[in-house]
Design an enzyme around this catalytic site. Structure first.
Site, PDB file in Angstrom:
ATOM      1  N   ASP A 219      28.853  68.596 -18.527  1.00 20.18           N
ATOM      2  CA  ASP A 219      29.062  67.496 -19.471  1.00 20.18           C
ATOM      3  C   ASP A 219      27.732  66.785 -19.691  1.00 20.18           C
ATOM      4  OD1 ASP A 219      29.972  65.377 -20.976  1.00 20.18           O
ATOM      5  OD2 ASP A 219      31.384  64.621 -19.489  1.00 20.18           O
ATOM      6  N   ASP A 230      28.516  63.757 -27.559  1.00 15.23           N
ATOM      7  CA  ASP A 230      29.101  63.903 -26.221  1.00 15.23           C
ATOM      8  C   ASP A 230      30.016  65.126 -26.239  1.00 15.23           C
ATOM      9  OD1 ASP A 230      30.241  63.602 -23.737  1.00 15.23           O
ATOM     10  OD2 ASP A 230      31.106  61.626 -24.113  1.00 15.23           O
ATOM     11  N   HIS A 299      37.241  58.471 -25.719  1.00 18.45           N
ATOM     12  CA  HIS A 299      36.746  57.116 -26.004  1.00 18.45           C
ATOM     13  C   HIS A 299      35.963  57.082 -27.306  1.00 18.45           C
ATOM     14  CE1 HIS A 299      32.848  58.676 -24.565  1.00 18.45           C
ATOM     15  NE2 HIS A 299      33.573  59.279 -23.632  1.00 18.45           N
ATOM     16  N   HIS A 307      30.476  54.454 -24.181  1.00 15.50           N
ATOM     17  CA  HIS A 307      31.870  54.012 -24.227  1.00 15.50           C
ATOM     18  C   HIS A 307      31.953  52.808 -25.156  1.00 15.50           C
ATOM     19  CE1 HIS A 307      33.112  55.994 -20.138  1.00 15.50           C
ATOM     20  NE2 HIS A 307      32.796  56.846 -21.068  1.00 15.50           N
ATOM     21  N   GLU A 332      38.141  64.155 -25.244  1.00 14.72           N
ATOM     22  CA  GLU A 332      37.966  64.968 -24.031  1.00 14.72           C
ATOM     23  C   GLU A 332      39.261  64.977 -23.229  1.00 14.72           C
ATOM     24  OE1 GLU A 332      35.185  63.386 -21.115  1.00 14.72           O
ATOM     25  OE2 GLU A 332      35.322  61.402 -22.038  1.00 14.72           O
ATOM     26  N   GLU A 427      35.413  69.002 -24.260  1.00  9.05           N
ATOM     27  CA  GLU A 427      35.192  67.761 -25.019  1.00  9.05           C
ATOM     28  C   GLU A 427      34.390  68.027 -26.278  1.00  9.05           C
ATOM     29  OE1 GLU A 427      33.305  63.320 -24.113  1.00  9.05           O
ATOM     30  OE2 GLU A 427      32.724  65.032 -22.867  1.00  9.05           O
TER      31      GLU A 427
END
Length: 446
Positions: A219, A230, A299, A307, A332, A427
């Site tokens: 990740d 992300d 998120h 975040h 994710e 994700e």
């Protein structure tokens, strides 16, 4: 054979001169459907014979037109292994590949053709260019990692290989003041093994080696001007885990499909859970139901903020919050053969300065100096201890712990399910554009 053809052509041309008053070569006029085989031979022979006579002149006169470069296609250069060629050199026109798009459904399907929404989309050109730039970096680095990471490598070797590649591809090595805030790592490379689901990256001196039967979540984030891509995937080397990986990958794809403007979080979470928990996996003779890890979420992502405030659940719940136009989301999902619930465990490596940090009169000079360095080099972007080592900081743990205790820096310890369980993660980052939903980090790998 060539001599016979030439003689045939010569005879045919003499015969044609007699038959045609205007001197035109035979075969120049349109042919009918009832022509005999001799007509076909005549045409073929003339082409063969004439080819050598006219091709030279034709080549001198004809100039090949340069091909237009397609939008989002790479230039003449190609990527190296490990990746070291700037993405901006591979796409010199600045047109980075657009992610797959999906039209909105139901009452929002008008957006695709709305001129007003198209105008808003065009106004986001810089925003989209930065995101697509970062996404292409992520794709090229992760696809290299998928091919090269093997059992027997240390986690430090894997993490630094990924991070050095990202820095080279964006052209900012992160060693000069403020350099890492222009472009580079959006957050440290997570390499979480087996029952550890998230937030693990090796600290200095870590000797952990990747094993053949490990399940490793990879990740990492890439940012351009604070626009963070992300995206995560899971690496395994034993097909026994295939069902676990498929359940989580399909759950993430379901979350992406369900996401959209005005969609409620509870509906997305319920759809994700239903898909993931329809799978089971057999490991060493024991069958385990795959459970969605209920206290881990997707998120929103803000500029320089990994975040952004809203959470996307991966289980059914009561959250009636809606997604909105212009938001960026990390969709994710995490699946586990354990309890489906994670707790903090092991040594902390991930940190980030809190955006809402209180103003505190720091008494420790080490804490003051460290905070000054964090502000200049990372701002609100997450960092890890290895990044502080790389900048030349020494004996900083006392100051770092002081910043955490004062509420200025947030510590993110590794998150783990029960010992002996296995966890997986997939994700993607999606953009809720005014006209369509763009899965910005999608690649041909996942």
């Amino acid at each position: 054979m060539a001599a016979q053809v030439a003689d045939q052509v010569k005879d045919l041309k003499l015969d044609d001169k007699k038959k045609t008053a205007n001197g035109k070569a035979a075969g120049a006029e349109p042919k009918g459907d009832n022509e005999n085989e001799d007509s076909d031979e005549e045409e073929d022979a003339e082409v063969v014979a004439a080819d050598g006579a006219v091709s030279g002149a034709a080549k001198k006169k004809k100039k090949r037109k340069p091909r237009k470069k397609k939008k989002g296609t790479a230039g003449a250069k190609s990527q190296t292994s490990p990746p070291r060629v700037l993405i901006s050199q591979l796409f010199p026109d600045g047109n980075y590949p657009e992610g797959p798009t999906e039209e909105y459904r139901d009452e929002n399907n008008y957006r695709t053709t709305s001129e007003e929404k198209r105008h808003l989309d065009r106004m986001n050109n810089d925003f989209l260019t930065e995101y697509r730039h970062g996404a292409e970096v992520h794709r090229q680095v992760r696809q290299w990692a998928q091919k090269t990471v093997k059992p027997g490598m240390t986690l430090t070797e894997i993490a630094e290989g990924i991070e050095d590649s990202v820095r080279h591809l964006v052209g900012h090595m992160g060693l000069e003041e403020g350099d890492a805030r222009i472009a580079g790592m959006g957050f440290p490379t997570g390499l979480s093994i087996n029952n550890c689901a998230a937030h693990y990256t090796p600290n200095a001196g870590n000797k952990m080696v990747l094993q053949q039967d490990d399940v490793m979540k990879v990740d990492f984030g890439v940012h351009i001007n604070g626009r963070i891509v992300d995206s995560a995937f899971t690496l395994t080397f034993d097909p026994v885990y295939d069902n676990l990986l498929e359940s989580v990958r399909e759950a993430t794809n379901t979350g992406i499909k369900e996401a959209g403007i005005d969609v409620r979080m509870s509906d997305i979470g319920g759809a994700i859970q239903e898909v993931m928990e329809s799978y089971e996996v057999e490991i060493k003779g024991t069958t385990y139901p795959v459970k969605a890890i209920r206290n881990l979420n997707g998120h929103t992502i803000g500029q320089y903020m990994i975040h952004g405030g809203k959470s996307v659940p991966i289980v059914k719940g009561r959250d009636q919050t809606k997604m909105e136009e212009g938001e960026t989301y990390a969709i994710e999902t995490f699946g586990s053969t354990g309890k489906g619930y994670v707790r903090e465990d092991m040594e902390t490596s991930h940190y980030a300065r809190r955006d809402d940090a209180p103003i505190v009169d720091l008494r420790l000079s080490s804490a003051k100096n460290l905070l000054n360095s964090i502000n200049k080099n990372f701002g609100s972007l997450p960092f890890c201890r290895r990044y502080l080592d790389r900048l030349g900081h020494e004996k900083y743990l006392l100051g770092l712990n002081n910043l955490v205790s004062q509420g200025i820096v947030e510590a993110y310890p590794p998150l783990c399910d029960i010992t002996g369980s296995y966890t997986a993660q997939y994700e993607h980052t999606i953009l809720l554009r005014p006209t369509v939903k763009e899965v910005i980090s999608r690649g041909n790998d996942y």
